[in-house]
Design a protein around this motif. Structure first.
Motif, PDB file in Angstrom:
ATOM      1  N   ASP A 280       3.111   9.659   6.855  1.00  0.00           N
ATOM      2  CA  ASP A 280       3.013   8.598   6.023  1.00  0.00           C
ATOM      3  C   ASP A 280       3.139   7.209   6.558  1.00  0.00           C
ATOM      4  O   ASP A 280       2.557   6.220   6.237  1.00  0.00           O
ATOM      5  CB  ASP A 280       4.023   8.792   4.772  1.00  0.00           C
ATOM      6  CG  ASP A 280       3.689   7.910   3.563  1.00  0.00           C
ATOM      7  OD1 ASP A 280       2.593   8.024   3.023  1.00  0.00           O
ATOM      8  OD2 ASP A 280       4.481   6.775   3.454  1.00  0.00           O
ATOM      9  N   LYS A 281       4.168   7.271   7.690  1.00  0.00           N
ATOM     10  CA  LYS A 281       4.484   5.931   8.344  1.00  0.00           C
ATOM     11  C   LYS A 281       3.227   5.271   9.160  1.00  0.00           C
ATOM     12  O   LYS A 281       3.086   4.252   9.600  1.00  0.00           O
ATOM     13  CB  LYS A 281       5.849   5.990   8.969  1.00  0.00           C
ATOM     14  CG  LYS A 281       5.646   7.144  10.048  1.00  0.00           C
ATOM     15  CD  LYS A 281       7.019   7.102  10.851  1.00  0.00           C
ATOM     16  CE  LYS A 281       7.005   8.216  12.085  1.00  0.00           C
ATOM     17  NZ  LYS A 281       8.161   8.232  12.868  1.00  0.00           N
ATOM     18  N   HIS A 282       2.274   6.045   9.441  1.00  0.00           N
ATOM     19  CA  HIS A 282       1.003   5.987  10.160  1.00  0.00           C
ATOM     20  C   HIS A 282       0.227   5.129   9.545  1.00  0.00           C
ATOM     21  O   HIS A 282      -0.848   4.769  10.238  1.00  0.00           O
ATOM     22  CB  HIS A 282       0.721   7.137  11.027  1.00  0.00           C
ATOM     23  CG  HIS A 282       1.797   7.724  12.202  1.00  0.00           C
ATOM     24  ND1 HIS A 282       1.965   9.164  11.909  1.00  0.00           N
ATOM     25  CD2 HIS A 282       2.333   7.147  13.144  1.00  0.00           C
ATOM     26  CE1 HIS A 282       3.061   9.193  12.936  1.00  0.00           C
ATOM     27  NE2 HIS A 282       3.180   8.153  13.613  1.00  0.00           N
ATOM     28  N   GLY A 283       0.087   5.101   8.057  1.00  0.00           N
ATOM     29  CA  GLY A 283      -0.974   4.338   7.487  1.00  0.00           C
ATOM     30  C   GLY A 283       0.123   3.239   6.442  1.00  0.00           C
ATOM     31  O   GLY A 283       0.926   3.073   6.820  1.00  0.00           O
ATOM     32  N   PHE A 284      -0.782   3.023   5.608  1.00  0.00           N
ATOM     33  CA  PHE A 284      -0.151   1.969   4.399  1.00  0.00           C
ATOM     34  C   PHE A 284      -1.150   2.416   3.168  1.00  0.00           C
ATOM     35  O   PHE A 284      -2.035   3.122   3.135  1.00  0.00           O
ATOM     36  CB  PHE A 284      -0.735   0.573   4.821  1.00  0.00           C
ATOM     37  CG  PHE A 284      -1.905   0.353   5.196  1.00  0.00           C
ATOM     38  CD1 PHE A 284      -2.698  -0.469   3.864  1.00  0.00           C
ATOM     39  CD2 PHE A 284      -2.527   0.401   6.196  1.00  0.00           C
ATOM     40  CE1 PHE A 284      -3.920  -0.883   3.861  1.00  0.00           C
ATOM     41  CE2 PHE A 284      -4.008  -0.052   6.456  1.00  0.00           C
ATOM     42  CZ  PHE A 284      -4.529  -0.732   5.167  1.00  0.00           C
ATOM     43  N   HIS A 285      -0.415   1.883   2.166  1.00  0.00           N
ATOM     44  CA  HIS A 285      -0.886   2.569   0.760  1.00  0.00           C
ATOM     45  C   HIS A 285      -1.524   0.949  -0.048  1.00  0.00           C
ATOM     46  O   HIS A 285      -1.118   0.039   0.353  1.00  0.00           O
ATOM     47  CB  HIS A 285       0.387   2.793  -0.208  1.00  0.00           C
ATOM     48  CG  HIS A 285       0.626   4.023   0.403  1.00  0.00           C
ATOM     49  ND1 HIS A 285       0.155   5.251   0.160  1.00  0.00           N
ATOM     50  CD2 HIS A 285       1.955   4.368   1.183  1.00  0.00           C
ATOM     51  CE1 HIS A 285       0.858   6.342   0.924  1.00  0.00           C
ATOM     52  NE2 HIS A 285       1.912   5.705   1.493  1.00  0.00           N
ATOM     53  N   MET A 286      -2.505   1.442  -0.973  1.00  0.00           N
ATOM     54  CA  MET A 286      -2.834   0.413  -2.017  1.00  0.00           C
ATOM     55  C   MET A 286      -1.724   0.222  -2.916  1.00  0.00           C
ATOM     56  O   MET A 286      -1.028   0.866  -3.257  1.00  0.00           O
ATOM     57  CB  MET A 286      -4.300   0.811  -2.648  1.00  0.00           C
ATOM     58  CG  MET A 286      -5.382   1.071  -1.362  1.00  0.00           C
ATOM     59  SD  MET A 286      -6.794   1.647  -2.525  1.00  0.00           S
ATOM     60  CE  MET A 286      -7.286   0.371  -3.542  1.00  0.00           C
ATOM     61  N   GLU A 287      -2.049  -0.805  -3.754  1.00  0.00           N
ATOM     62  CA  GLU A 287      -1.271  -1.123  -4.915  1.00  0.00           C
ATOM     63  C   GLU A 287      -1.596  -0.135  -5.766  1.00  0.00           C
ATOM     64  O   GLU A 287      -2.860   0.103  -5.987  1.00  0.00           O
ATOM     65  CB  GLU A 287      -1.478  -2.645  -5.506  1.00  0.00           C
ATOM     66  CG  GLU A 287      -0.953  -3.828  -4.567  1.00  0.00           C
ATOM     67  CD  GLU A 287       0.559  -4.061  -4.746  1.00  0.00           C
ATOM     68  OE1 GLU A 287       1.206  -3.386  -5.628  1.00  0.00           O
ATOM     69  OE2 GLU A 287       1.036  -4.642  -3.701  1.00  0.00           O
ATOM     70  N   GLU A 288      -0.624   0.178  -6.665  1.00  0.00           N
ATOM     71  CA  GLU A 288      -1.046   1.330  -7.912  1.00  0.00           C
ATOM     72  C   GLU A 288      -2.099   0.884  -8.774  1.00  0.00           C
ATOM     73  O   GLU A 288      -3.066   1.719  -9.195  1.00  0.00           O
ATOM     74  CB  GLU A 288       0.285   1.717  -8.566  1.00  0.00           C
ATOM     75  CG  GLU A 288       1.163   2.531  -7.801  1.00  0.00           C
ATOM     76  CD  GLU A 288       2.118   3.239  -8.594  1.00  0.00           C
ATOM     77  OE1 GLU A 288       2.072   3.225  -9.835  1.00  0.00           O
ATOM     78  OE2 GLU A 288       3.228   3.745  -7.932  1.00  0.00           O
ATOM     79  N   SER A 289      -1.962  -0.327  -9.208  1.00  0.00           N
ATOM     80  CA  SER A 289      -3.240  -0.897 -10.184  1.00  0.00           C
ATOM     81  C   SER A 289      -4.422  -0.713  -9.422  1.00  0.00           C
ATOM     82  O   SER A 289      -5.663  -0.583  -9.940  1.00  0.00           O
ATOM     83  CB  SER A 289      -2.864  -2.333 -10.524  1.00  0.00           C
ATOM     84  OG  SER A 289      -2.739  -3.160  -9.650  1.00  0.00           O
TER      85      SER A 289
END
Length: 302
Positions: A280-289
């Motif tokens: 998980d630390k090797h990427g990034f996430h979008m805002e939930e909305s």
């Protein structure tokens, strides 16, 4: 401007000056004068040859304190004009990642087919970042001409590496095994020195011959497959890293590069196949909305 230091007029002038540096010199560069001082002080010179392994090996050599990179030509088969362009690019690629090591560029015979061509081409190699030029088999007349025009020639005696060996010596083999042959090598080296050569490599000569010539000459003499300590020694990176199928007798392997590299590839490949990479630390996430909007649009259209 809170938190920022206000520049004075002098600092602002330097920062926004439209005039580039007036000198190609780099403080700390290992120039020919630096190499001469090492010889004069009795400090052995360390020289590597990356062969065709690339600039990263020269960068690593510089990080380890190696003094000289003997850089072989690149692209000599593509025609004289393109070859010259590629040579300058090749020198520049190494200089950009290794700003301090002494780059000794080995040039093809076509670059010094005449005195005028030699001066023009060697000047371009200097401008590209080479500290000295190594023209295999240059004659004394051409050498003296370019030296008098401030070209730094760091040449070569003994076995002339390259196609010249076939016609001159019948192949790449040991030379100077008799007193007469050894004197021929010394006379060539001495005449080179007196014609303006600033340093030279000596290759495939007996230990006694190599050491005697290095002691007799004023300029640095670097041993390549010549046994003698001379004023320093060279090793080709392919020998250092165990990449030669049949290592020469002068070679000493200090590590197996392919094993080291393949072990790293193998470990990474195993992580990919088993799902250990990526985490998980090797990427990034979008805002939930934004995730919801994206998924809704995706479902509506596709």
């Amino acid at each position: 401007m809170k938190g920022k230091k206000k520049m004075n007029s002098e600092e602002m002038n330097r920062m926004y000056s439209p005039i580039p540096k007036m000198s190609l010199a780099k403080k700390g560069r290992k120039t020919i004068h630096y190499l001469q001082k090492l010889k004069d002080d009795g400090i052995h010179i360390v020289q590597h040859c990356p062969s065709m392994l690339g600039p990263m090996f020269t960068m690593a050599a510089e990080m380890a304190g190696v003094d000289i990179c003997r850089l072989p030509p690149s692209g000599s088969w593509i025609g004289p004009d393109e070859s010259l362009k590629r040579s300058m690019e090749w020198i520049g690629e190494h200089r950009r990642v290794a700003p301090y090591i002494h780059i000794n560029y080995v040039t093809d015979t076509i670059a010094f087919a005449s005195k005028e061509a030699a001066l023009a081409n060697f000047s371009k190699f200097h401008m590209a970042g080479a500290d000295s030029i190594l023209p295999m088999g240059i004659n004394n007349e051409t050498l003296e001409f370019v030296a008098n025009n401030h070209i730094i020639v760091y040449g070569h005696v003994g076995a002339i590496s390259g196609w010249q060996t076939l016609g001159t010596h019948g192949g790449y083999k040991r030379l100077g095994k008799t007193a007469d042959d050894a004197m021929k090598i010394f006379r060539m080296a001495y005449e080179y020195q007196e014609s303006g050569m600033k340093a030279m490599s000596i290759e495939l000569t007996p230990i006694e011959v190599s050491n005697a010539i290095a002691k007799k000459l004023r300029v640095p003499v670097i041993s390549i497959a010549a046994g003698g300590a001379c004023d320093g020694s060279e090793m080709v990176d392919a020998d250092l890293f165990g990449l030669m199928a049949n290592p020469a007798t002068h070679a000493k392997t200090y590590g197996l590069f392919l094993k080291w590299a393949s072990d790293i590839y193998r470990a990474w490949g195993n992580d990919v196949r088993t799902g250990a990479y990526p985490e998980d630390k090797h990427g990034f996430h979008m805002e939930e909305s934004e995730i919801d909007k994206f998924l809704n649009k995706l479902e509506q259209k596709y």
